[in-house]
Write a protein that holds these residues in place. Structure first.
Motif, short mmCIF file in Angstrom:
data_model
loop_
_atom_site.label_atom_id
_atom_site.label_comp_id
_atom_site.label_asym_id
_atom_site.label_seq_id
_atom_site.Cartn_x
_atom_site.Cartn_y
_atom_site.Cartn_z
N ARG A 150 0.83 -1.20 0.00
CA ARG A 150 0.00 0.00 0.00
C ARG A 150 0.87 1.27 0.00
O ARG A 150 0.56 2.25 -0.68
CB ARG A 150 -0.95 0.00 1.20
CG ARG A 150 -2.08 -1.02 1.06
CD ARG A 150 -3.19 -0.76 2.07
NE ARG A 150 -2.76 -1.00 3.44
CZ ARG A 150 -2.81 -2.18 4.04
NH1 ARG A 150 -3.27 -3.25 3.40
NH2 ARG A 150 -2.42 -2.32 5.30
N LEU A 151 1.95 1.22 0.77
CA LEU A 151 2.88 2.35 0.78
C LEU A 151 3.54 2.52 -0.59
O LEU A 151 3.62 3.63 -1.13
CB LEU A 151 3.97 2.14 1.84
CG LEU A 151 3.52 2.16 3.30
CD1 LEU A 151 4.67 1.74 4.20
CD2 LEU A 151 3.03 3.55 3.70
N VAL A 152 4.01 1.39 -1.13
CA VAL A 152 4.67 1.41 -2.43
C VAL A 152 3.72 1.92 -3.52
O VAL A 152 4.08 2.74 -4.37
CB VAL A 152 5.21 0.00 -2.78
CG1 VAL A 152 5.59 -0.10 -4.25
CG2 VAL A 152 6.41 -0.34 -1.90
N TYR A 153 2.49 1.44 -3.47
CA TYR A 153 1.50 1.84 -4.47
C TYR A 153 1.27 3.35 -4.44
O TYR A 153 1.19 4.02 -5.49
CB TYR A 153 0.19 1.09 -4.22
CG TYR A 153 -0.85 1.30 -5.29
CD1 TYR A 153 -0.91 0.47 -6.40
CD2 TYR A 153 -1.76 2.36 -5.20
CE1 TYR A 153 -1.87 0.67 -7.40
CE2 TYR A 153 -2.71 2.57 -6.18
CZ TYR A 153 -2.76 1.72 -7.28
OH TYR A 153 -3.70 1.94 -8.27
N THR A 154 1.17 3.89 -3.22
CA THR A 154 0.94 5.32 -3.07
C THR A 154 2.12 6.13 -3.59
O THR A 154 1.95 7.11 -4.33
CB THR A 154 0.68 5.67 -1.59
OG1 THR A 154 -0.44 4.91 -1.12
CG2 THR A 154 0.41 7.15 -1.41
N LEU A 155 3.34 5.73 -3.20
CA LEU A 155 4.53 6.46 -3.63
C LEU A 155 4.75 6.35 -5.13
O LEU A 155 5.21 7.29 -5.78
CB LEU A 155 5.76 5.95 -2.87
CG LEU A 155 5.79 6.30 -1.39
CD1 LEU A 155 6.90 5.53 -0.68
CD2 LEU A 155 6.00 7.80 -1.20
N GLU A 156 4.38 5.19 -5.70
CA GLU A 156 4.49 5.03 -7.15
C GLU A 156 3.45 5.91 -7.86
O GLU A 156 3.76 6.56 -8.86
CB GLU A 156 4.29 3.56 -7.53
CG GLU A 156 4.55 3.29 -9.00
CD GLU A 156 4.42 1.81 -9.35
OE1 GLU A 156 4.86 1.43 -10.45
OE2 GLU A 156 3.87 1.05 -8.52
N TYR B 99 11.92 -2.00 -7.39
CA TYR B 99 11.55 -0.59 -7.31
C TYR B 99 12.80 0.28 -7.18
O TYR B 99 13.78 -0.13 -6.56
CB TYR B 99 10.63 -0.35 -6.11
CG TYR B 99 9.28 -1.03 -6.25
CD1 TYR B 99 8.21 -0.36 -6.85
CD2 TYR B 99 9.07 -2.32 -5.79
CE1 TYR B 99 6.97 -0.96 -6.98
CE2 TYR B 99 7.84 -2.94 -5.92
CZ TYR B 99 6.80 -2.26 -6.52
OH TYR B 99 5.58 -2.87 -6.65
N ARG B 100 12.72 1.47 -7.75
CA ARG B 100 13.79 2.46 -7.65
C ARG B 100 13.18 3.83 -7.33
O ARG B 100 12.02 4.09 -7.65
CB ARG B 100 14.55 2.59 -8.97
CG ARG B 100 15.46 1.42 -9.31
CD ARG B 100 16.11 1.64 -10.67
NE ARG B 100 17.07 0.60 -10.99
CZ ARG B 100 18.36 0.66 -10.70
NH1 ARG B 100 18.83 1.74 -10.08
NH2 ARG B 100 19.17 -0.32 -11.02
#
Length: 267
Positions: free
Chosen positions: A56-62, A76-77
């Motif tokens: 969920r964090l990754v999805y938001t930041l992406e 991820y980068r």
């Protein structure tokens, strides 16, 4: 409305902490230069969270453009948008533009890397620099944050802080650093502060880049407060060739004094 807390303030009220924001910022710090691409599993392990919570964090930041996923490696980068934040911070500091021509002149005179740093909590943060045309230079990057007590610029600034702030800095250092970066006993820390304050500048052999030495002087504002420091970072052999500490002192002092006067210091 709650009073904003400073970096030094231990009395942080957990009622005002936004856990999701803290976790998102922590995730952005999990991409070191040594391993700039990571899988979801590695990020979850680094945060100590489940894969679903991390996703969920990754999805938001992406979605917001701060990280990107490689469809082939599934790693991820960070994106340049993250870098933009850092440079916006650097360029928002008034002293950055003012110092640049003086750093350039200092670098040309010494054939060394010249930097301006500020004190941010327990870190020396490097805002501006000028590099020589050739030769060995420090790999210190713009925006680098180093424990203040381990650098000439950081020590120079610490030497001019009041006792309350120094206690706060020392307490943070004790909490944050372990192992090879362990903080010296408080008496040794204070003795170094007193010696640096009396001397007025710091000449230091680098523990970050062995073989390099640095010399730093404080920058003062219109109220005579120390707000930053100028430092040159020189290969030790070159330093010896040009006269070492004795030769570097007046050149760094002149740069620091010129910048100070440019921002209103009158002596």
């Amino acid at each position: 409305m709650a009073t904003p807390k400073t970096d030094e303030d231990d009395r942080i009220d957990p009622r005002y902490i936004v856990p999701g924001l803290s976790r998102g910022l922590a995730l952005l710090q999990l991409f070191p230069r040594s391993k700039p691409a990571k899988t979801l599993a590695e990020l979850a392990a680094g945060l100590g969270l489940t894969r679903s919570a991390t996703y969920r964090l990754v999805y938001t930041l992406e979605a917001d453009g701060f990280i990107a996923r490689d469809s082939e490696t599934r790693r991820y980068r960070l994106t340049s948008k993250t870098l933009d934040l850092g440079f916006e911070y650097l360029h928002a500091q008034p002293i950055t533009e003012t110092a640049q021509p003086f750093l350039r002149a200092l670098s040309d005179r010494t054939n060394a890397a010249a930097h301006v740093a500020i004190l941010d909590g327990w870190h020396a943060v490097y805002l501006a620099r000028a590099l020589p045309n050739a030769g060995l230079v420090s790999n210190l990057q713009l925006g680098a944050r180093l424990p203040a007590h381990t650098t000439s610029s950081g020590r120079t600034m610490l030497a001019h802080q009041d006792e309350e702030r120094l206690r706060g800095v020392y307490d943070r250092l004790r909490r944050e650093l372990r192992g090879a970066q362990a903080v010296p006993p408080v008496q040794d820390f204070n003795n170094q502060i007193v010696a640096d304050r009396k001397r007025g500048y710091v000449f230091h052999r680098s523990t970050v880049d062995p073989g390099l030495v640095s010399l730093a002087y404080p920058i003062r504002d219109h109220d005579s407060r120390v707000v930053a420091a100028v430092t040159v970072i020189v290969p030790e052999k070159l330093s010896d060739t040009i006269g070492g500490e004795r030769a570097l002192r007046p050149m760094v002092y002149e740069a620091a004094d010129a910048i100070s006067r440019k921002i209103g210091y009158r002596g």
